[in-house]
Design a protein around this motif. Structure first.
Motif, PDB file in Angstrom:
ATOM      1  N   SER A  16      46.924  34.109  44.345  1.00  0.00           N
ATOM      2  CA  SER A  16      48.089  33.913  43.490  1.00  0.00           C
ATOM      3  C   SER A  16      48.535  35.248  42.924  1.00  0.00           C
ATOM      4  CB  SER A  16      47.753  32.958  42.343  1.00  0.00           C
ATOM      5  OG  SER A  16      46.863  33.579  41.421  1.00  0.00           O
ATOM      6  N   ILE A  17      49.805  35.298  42.523  1.00  0.00           N
ATOM      7  CA  ILE A  17      50.314  36.497  41.866  1.00  0.00           C
ATOM      8  C   ILE A  17      49.506  36.794  40.605  1.00  0.00           C
ATOM      9  CG2 ILE A  17      52.271  37.409  40.543  1.00  0.00           C
ATOM     10  CD1 ILE A  17      52.658  37.736  43.473  1.00  0.00           C
ATOM     11  N   GLU A  18      49.164  35.754  39.859  1.00  0.00           N
ATOM     12  CA  GLU A  18      48.391  35.951  38.625  1.00  0.00           C
ATOM     13  C   GLU A  18      47.073  36.661  38.905  1.00  0.00           C
ATOM     14  OE1 GLU A  18      46.844  33.374  34.803  1.00  0.00           O
ATOM     15  OE2 GLU A  18      46.948  32.393  36.755  1.00  0.00           O
ATOM     16  N   SER A  19      46.342  36.199  39.926  1.00  0.00           N
ATOM     17  CA  SER A  19      45.041  36.807  40.208  1.00  0.00           C
ATOM     18  C   SER A  19      45.203  38.238  40.722  1.00  0.00           C
ATOM     19  CB  SER A  19      44.265  35.961  41.219  1.00  0.00           C
ATOM     20  OG  SER A  19      44.919  35.924  42.473  1.00  0.00           O
ATOM     21  N   LEU A  20      46.253  38.495  41.502  1.00  0.00           N
ATOM     22  CA  LEU A  20      46.481  39.849  42.005  1.00  0.00           C
ATOM     23  C   LEU A  20      46.852  40.794  40.864  1.00  0.00           C
ATOM     24  CD1 LEU A  20      48.455  39.022  45.273  1.00  0.00           C
ATOM     25  CD2 LEU A  20      46.146  39.976  45.136  1.00  0.00           C
ATOM     26  N   VAL A  21      47.728  40.354  39.984  1.00  0.00           N
ATOM     27  CA  VAL A  21      48.111  41.195  38.848  1.00  0.00           C
ATOM     28  C   VAL A  21      46.912  41.483  37.956  1.00  0.00           C
ATOM     29  CG1 VAL A  21      49.483  41.282  36.719  1.00  0.00           C
ATOM     30  CG2 VAL A  21      50.529  40.497  38.850  1.00  0.00           C
ATOM     31  N   ASN A  22      46.079  40.481  37.723  1.00  0.00           N
ATOM     32  CA  ASN A  22      44.869  40.694  36.917  1.00  0.00           C
ATOM     33  C   ASN A  22      43.948  41.723  37.559  1.00  0.00           C
ATOM     34  OD1 ASN A  22      45.653  38.877  34.942  1.00  0.00           O
ATOM     35  ND2 ASN A  22      44.523  37.151  35.824  1.00  0.00           N
ATOM     36  N   ALA A  23      43.846  41.675  38.889  1.00  0.00           N
ATOM     37  CA  ALA A  23      42.999  42.640  39.595  1.00  0.00           C
ATOM     38  C   ALA A  23      43.614  44.040  39.558  1.00  0.00           C
ATOM     39  CB  ALA A  23      42.791  42.192  41.042  1.00  0.00           C
ATOM     40  N   PHE A  24      44.920  44.125  39.827  1.00  0.00           N
ATOM     41  CA  PHE A  24      45.585  45.429  39.858  1.00  0.00           C
ATOM     42  C   PHE A  24      45.574  46.102  38.497  1.00  0.00           C
ATOM     43  CE2 PHE A  24      48.583  43.870  43.494  1.00  0.00           C
ATOM     44  CZ  PHE A  24      47.515  43.871  44.366  1.00  0.00           C
ATOM     45  N   ASP A  25      45.704  45.303  37.430  1.00  0.00           N
ATOM     46  CA  ASP A  25      45.797  45.853  36.080  1.00  0.00           C
ATOM     47  C   ASP A  25      44.479  45.807  35.315  1.00  0.00           C
ATOM     48  OD1 ASP A  25      48.458  46.248  36.593  1.00  0.00           O
ATOM     49  OD2 ASP A  25      49.182  44.601  35.356  1.00  0.00           O
ATOM     50  N   SER A  26      43.412  45.526  36.012  1.00  0.00           N
ATOM     51  CA  SER A  26      42.103  45.451  35.359  1.00  0.00           C
ATOM     52  C   SER A  26      41.779  46.747  34.614  1.00  0.00           C
ATOM     53  CB  SER A  26      41.022  45.189  36.407  1.00  0.00           C
ATOM     54  OG  SER A  26      39.733  45.387  35.867  1.00  0.00           O
TER      55      SER A  26
ATOM     56  N   GLY B 251      53.512  46.923  43.567  1.00  0.00           N
ATOM     57  CA  GLY B 251      52.716  45.825  43.036  1.00  0.00           C
ATOM     58  C   GLY B 251      53.087  45.497  41.600  1.00  0.00           C
ATOM     59  N   SER B 252      52.096  45.518  40.724  1.00  0.00           N
ATOM     60  CA  SER B 252      52.297  45.176  39.308  1.00  0.00           C
ATOM     61  C   SER B 252      52.853  46.333  38.496  1.00  0.00           C
ATOM     62  CB  SER B 252      50.961  44.731  38.702  1.00  0.00           C
ATOM     63  OG  SER B 252      50.034  45.811  38.719  1.00  0.00           O
ATOM     64  N   GLY B 253      53.086  47.486  39.130  1.00  0.00           N
ATOM     65  CA  GLY B 253      53.625  48.641  38.421  1.00  0.00           C
ATOM     66  C   GLY B 253      52.578  49.565  37.833  1.00  0.00           C
TER      67      GLY B 253
ATOM     68  N   VAL C  51      57.650  44.838  48.986  1.00  0.00           N
ATOM     69  CA  VAL C  51      58.192  43.780  49.845  1.00  0.00           C
ATOM     70  C   VAL C  51      58.274  42.452  49.097  1.00  0.00           C
ATOM     71  CG1 VAL C  51      57.330  44.862  51.955  1.00  0.00           C
ATOM     72  CG2 VAL C  51      55.918  43.148  50.781  1.00  0.00           C
ATOM     73  N   SER C  52      57.577  42.351  47.995  1.00  0.00           N
ATOM     74  CA  SER C  52      57.447  41.083  47.281  1.00  0.00           C
ATOM     75  C   SER C  52      58.417  41.002  46.104  1.00  0.00           C
ATOM     76  CB  SER C  52      56.008  40.908  46.782  1.00  0.00           C
ATOM     77  OG  SER C  52      55.925  39.827  45.882  1.00  0.00           O
ATOM     78  N   SER C  53      59.301  40.025  46.144  1.00  0.00           N
ATOM     79  CA  SER C  53      60.188  39.794  45.005  1.00  0.00           C
ATOM     80  C   SER C  53      59.390  39.327  43.789  1.00  0.00           C
ATOM     81  CB  SER C  53      61.259  38.766  45.369  1.00  0.00           C
ATOM     82  OG  SER C  53      60.674  37.569  45.851  1.00  0.00           O
ATOM     83  N   SER C  54      58.252  38.690  44.035  1.00  0.00           N
ATOM     84  CA  SER C  54      57.409  38.236  42.923  1.00  0.00           C
ATOM     85  C   SER C  54      56.857  39.421  42.132  1.00  0.00           C
ATOM     86  CB  SER C  54      56.251  37.385  43.458  1.00  0.00           C
ATOM     87  OG  SER C  54      56.719  36.234  44.121  1.00  0.00           O
ATOM     88  N   PHE C  55      56.398  40.463  42.821  1.00  0.00           N
ATOM     89  CA  PHE C  55      55.916  41.651  42.121  1.00  0.00           C
ATOM     90  C   PHE C  55      57.062  42.375  41.415  1.00  0.00           C
ATOM     91  CE2 PHE C  55      52.008  41.845  44.975  1.00  0.00           C
ATOM     92  CZ  PHE C  55      51.149  41.487  43.957  1.00  0.00           C
ATOM     93  N   GLN C  56      58.246  42.358  42.020  1.00  0.00           N
ATOM     94  CA  GLN C  56      59.395  42.963  41.353  1.00  0.00           C
ATOM     95  C   GLN C  56      59.675  42.256  40.028  1.00  0.00           C
ATOM     96  OE1 GLN C  56      62.123  45.330  43.570  1.00  0.00           O
ATOM     97  NE2 GLN C  56      60.007  46.008  43.400  1.00  0.00           N
TER      98      GLN C  56
END
Length: 230
Positions: A44-54, A84-86, A104-109
């Motif tokens: 999920s976007i939530e889990s990816l953002v949590n990982a990227f911004d850990s 990604g999450s910026g 490539v992901s509008s969700s990350f944007q």
């Protein structure tokens, strides 16, 4: 003349110093059958953002050291390719760079857009442009940017040699592209089967229009850097 030097980055360059529950948009997922993308997109976007911004990421990612490879970025126009999450976008903008946050992901944007509405980051919004790109095209105008930063993303890109040619066209003379990706056999990142070895990455860009290529395997424990200077 193209010169390849395999050296560590000099220590003198080192500067010391809201979540989503949906998965990556279906239209974004259909664009590539790359196994690394399939592996990531099952999250999920939530889990990816949590990982990227850990908070623990800074210890191994060393973002200040990575950004320092560009020198003083104030006033430079830098594309954060695979933003990604910026994580790097916000840090580059805080240092005065004009940043194209490309993904490539509008969700990350959307994730970055929402962060820029937060009081902590609102003042950086004038330094950041969001740009939706393709798996096979960075969507850059000729000599549009001073540099491109590609962190943990290069192994996700399709037809990388063709992609690199387009990226080179988008960089000004004397500018650079900095690729940061995971080493094989080292903990962290995707499974080894989805990683791109340094040797393969170098073979794919051999003979392209760089004045110099610097390879650094020492700056970061988990990742290698390829720095192509136009």
């Amino acid at each position: 003349m193209k010169i390849i030097r395999i050296i560590p980055i000099l220590s003198a360059l080192i500067i010391t110093g809201s979540s989503f529950t949906k998965t990556i948009a279906q239209e974004d997922r259909k664009q590539s059958e790359n196994e690394a993308n399939q592996y990531m997109n099952r999250n999920s976007i939530e889990s990816l953002v949590n990982a990227f911004d850990s908070p623990g990421r800074a210890e191994w990612q060393q973002p200040e050291k990575v950004i320092a490879v560009f020198g003083d970025v104030k006033g430079q126009k830098i594309m954060d390719l695979g933003a990604g999450s910026g994580y790097f976008t916000l840090r580059l903008a805080a240092k005065g760079a004009q940043v194209i946050a490309a993904d490539v992901s509008s969700s990350f944007q959307e994730v970055i857009s929402e962060k820029l509405e937060n009081d902590d980051f609102k003042e950086l919004s004038s330094n950041i442009e969001l740009r939706k790109v393709e798996y096979d095209d960075p969507k850059l105008k000729k000599e549009e940017v001073d540099g491109i930063l590609v962190v943990n993303t290069w192994h996700h890109i399709d037809n990388r040699r063709s992609y690199m040619k387009k990226a080179i066209d988008g960089i000004k003379d004397g500018g650079k592209i900095v690729i940061v990706d995971f080493k094989l056999g080292v903990a962290g990142g995707p499974p080894d089967s989805h990683k791109l070895s340094l040797e393969d990455a170098m073979n794919e860009i051999e003979g392209l229009d760089f004045k110099e290529i610097v390879v650094d395997t020492l700056l970061l424990e988990r990742q290698y850097l390829i720095i192509g200077i136009k």
